[in-house]
Design a protein around this motif. Structure first.
Motif, mmCIF file in Angstrom:
data_model
loop_
_atom_site.group_PDB
_atom_site.id
_atom_site.type_symbol
_atom_site.label_atom_id
_atom_site.label_comp_id
_atom_site.label_asym_id
_atom_site.label_seq_id
_atom_site.Cartn_x
_atom_site.Cartn_y
_atom_site.Cartn_z
ATOM 1 N N ARG A 25 0.834 -1.199 0.000
ATOM 2 C CA ARG A 25 0.000 0.000 0.000
ATOM 3 C C ARG A 25 0.865 1.245 0.000
ATOM 4 N NH1 ARG A 25 -5.268 1.394 1.344
ATOM 5 N NH2 ARG A 25 -5.530 3.453 2.271
ATOM 6 N N LEU A 26 0.525 2.186 -0.852
ATOM 7 C CA LEU A 26 1.277 3.424 -0.947
ATOM 8 C C LEU A 26 1.027 4.286 0.282
ATOM 9 C CD1 LEU A 26 0.591 4.437 -4.675
ATOM 10 C CD2 LEU A 26 2.797 3.767 -3.729
ATOM 11 N N SER A 27 2.062 4.986 0.726
ATOM 12 C CA SER A 27 1.883 5.988 1.772
ATOM 13 C C SER A 27 1.304 7.251 1.144
ATOM 14 C CB SER A 27 3.213 6.291 2.454
ATOM 15 O OG SER A 27 4.117 6.876 1.527
ATOM 16 N N VAL A 28 0.799 8.143 1.984
ATOM 17 C CA VAL A 28 0.199 9.379 1.484
ATOM 18 C C VAL A 28 1.223 10.249 0.744
ATOM 19 C CG1 VAL A 28 -0.898 11.546 2.181
ATOM 20 C CG2 VAL A 28 -1.668 9.385 3.162
ATOM 21 N N ALA A 77 -7.652 7.777 -1.086
ATOM 22 C CA ALA A 77 -8.400 9.032 -1.004
ATOM 23 C C ALA A 77 -9.656 8.882 -0.154
ATOM 24 C CB ALA A 77 -8.776 9.514 -2.408
ATOM 25 N N SER A 78 -10.320 7.729 -0.265
ATOM 26 C CA SER A 78 -11.548 7.535 0.508
ATOM 27 C C SER A 78 -11.291 7.401 2.002
ATOM 28 C CB SER A 78 -12.285 6.294 0.006
ATOM 29 O OG SER A 78 -11.519 5.126 0.230
ATOM 30 N N ALA A 122 -9.961 14.176 -2.069
ATOM 31 C CA ALA A 122 -9.044 14.047 -3.200
ATOM 32 C C ALA A 122 -8.072 15.216 -3.258
ATOM 33 C CB ALA A 122 -9.848 13.943 -4.497
ATOM 34 N N VAL A 123 -8.557 16.430 -3.012
ATOM 35 C CA VAL A 123 -7.678 17.600 -3.008
ATOM 36 C C VAL A 123 -6.624 17.480 -1.913
ATOM 37 C CG1 VAL A 123 -7.600 20.096 -2.628
ATOM 38 C CG2 VAL A 123 -9.393 19.118 -4.050
ATOM 39 N N ALA A 124 -7.044 17.015 -0.734
ATOM 40 C CA ALA A 124 -6.089 16.844 0.365
ATOM 41 C C ALA A 124 -5.012 15.833 -0.004
ATOM 42 C CB ALA A 124 -6.824 16.395 1.627
ATOM 43 N N ARG A 167 -1.708 15.450 2.070
ATOM 44 C CA ARG A 167 -2.223 15.406 3.431
ATOM 45 C C ARG A 167 -3.190 14.244 3.588
ATOM 46 N NH1 ARG A 167 -5.359 19.204 3.512
ATOM 47 N NH2 ARG A 167 -4.740 20.555 1.790
ATOM 48 N N ASP A 168 -3.232 13.677 4.792
ATOM 49 C CA ASP A 168 -4.189 12.610 5.089
ATOM 50 C C ASP A 168 -5.359 13.131 5.916
ATOM 51 O OD1 ASP A 168 -2.848 13.099 7.421
ATOM 52 O OD2 ASP A 168 -2.390 10.995 7.869
#
Length: 356
Positions: free
Chosen positions: A8-11, A220-221, A273-275, A280-281
């Motif tokens: 899993r990718l990090s933010v 994103a969700s 999605a913008v965050a 940013r998480d």
């Protein structure tokens, strides 16, 4: 299970990957940064996008380039007044050798559907598109056929055309997560278009794929939305339904029907999605404000008097944003002392280290 967690990718990595993808699109598209970012917002939010602008503002080129960068299959459908639903969703074809009817699926069974000049299609085609966008499936001869995942409809329309045009019904406009206005390029951008496109046009390189896209959508969700930000989103939507309660009694004669609940959900998903794009998480009120115009304006129905007075739905949304206060963090000495006290209590009295 552990393998999925490890892969899993990090933010920060997801934000860097998204930045690379957006950069590839902007290597081809001059200017239009807002449109390009909103295309990525729609992809991460699993929402459909409506692009509105005069001809020649690179709407089709932007969508085609975006589909190349993101990866997956792509189909462009040019909507015309003589189009019928079977032209886009498919139909049954009689096979003489087998003496049966075979289902021939239409061009919408792809990851990215570019519905060019969607407002030229008649009502029956619009109803077929409504099922496609809402249910992500089409019905042929009583059988439902799901479209591939991820799936996004990106439609374009010409605001100055009035001949041979069928205005989109309100129910279908509400299905679009975002409606993005595409303006003319500025002077320096026009010069760059001349320099870049008058010779061999640049080509974008693929960056993502369907599997990575679904992973980015999952990330994103899961972006955190604080209760105060959620309440702020609800207040923005409620202000369009009953503006008098939010100290805007003059808007009661301007707004006929306010935003639906899809606007509330759309603001949350688009702000997430913008965050993520900005690394940013968690969601800030500024993320909500960045997408409010594109999420809310096309869902408002103005009164006849407001339309006669040339009131723009975007102006109404900007007024709502100005009047509904956003939550702001307030730090005082008491809260700082309380946090320091809690931090000291968590430390081990023997070692002086933080207790586990």
């Amino acid at each position: 299970m552990s393998t999925d967690t490890e892969n899993r990718l990090s933010v920060p990595d997801a934000a860097a990957l998204l930045g690379t993808a957006i950069g590839q699109v902007q290597q081809v598209i001059v200017g239009q940064e807002h449109m390009v970012e909103q295309l990525m917002v729609g992809l991460l939010s699993k929402g459909h996008i409506l692009l509105e602008g005069v001809p020649g503002t690179a709407k089709t080129l932007a969508v085609r380039t975006f589909a190349t960068v993101v990866g997956g299959s792509f189909a462009r459908i040019q909507f015309t007044p003589d189009l019928v639903p079977s032209d886009i969703v498919g139909t049954r074809v009689y096979s003489a050798s087998k003496e049966t009817f075979d289902v021939e699926l239409g061009p919408v069974f792809t990851n990215f559907v570019l519905a060019d000049e969607i407002n030229r299609a008649p009502a029956k085609v619009q109803s077929a598109m409504l099922e496609l966008m809402a249910e992500k499936q089409v019905s042929i001869a009583g059988t439902s056929h799901p479209v591939p995942d991820p799936f996004i409809v990106i439609a374009t329309e010409n605001p100055i055309e009035s001949e041979g045009v069928y205005p989109l019904p309100e129910a279908q406009r509400d299905r679009f997560l975002l409606k993005v206005d595409v303006p003319y390029p500025k002077g320096n951008e026009e010069l760059e278009i001349l320099r870049r496109m008058s010779v061999r046009p640049p080509l974008a390189a693929p960056v993502l794929g369907p599997a990575q896209t679904e992973q980015l959508q999952d990330i994103a969700s899961s972006v955190f939305v604080h209760n105060l930000v959620a309440e702020y989103i609800v207040r923005l939507v409620l202000a369009t339904r009953d503006p008098a309660q939010f100290n805007m009694p003059d808007l009661t004669k301007v707004i006929q029907i306010g935003c639906s609940s899809r606007a509330t959900l759309g603001l949350v998903s688009a702000a997430r999605a913008v965050a993520l794009i900005h690394g940013r998480d968690y969601v800030l009120p500024t993320d909500v404000q960045a997408v409010a115009l594109d999420v809310m304006a096309h869902r408002l129905m103005l009164t006849f008097d407001a339309i006669a007075d040339n009131v723009n739905p975007g102006q109404v949304v900007e007024r709502v944003l100005a009047m509904v206060p956003a939550p702001t963090p307030v730090w005082n000495s008491q809260s700082q002392n309380a946090r320091q006290t809690r931090g000291q209590q968590r430390r081990d009295p023997d070692t002086g280290r933080a207790a586990s």
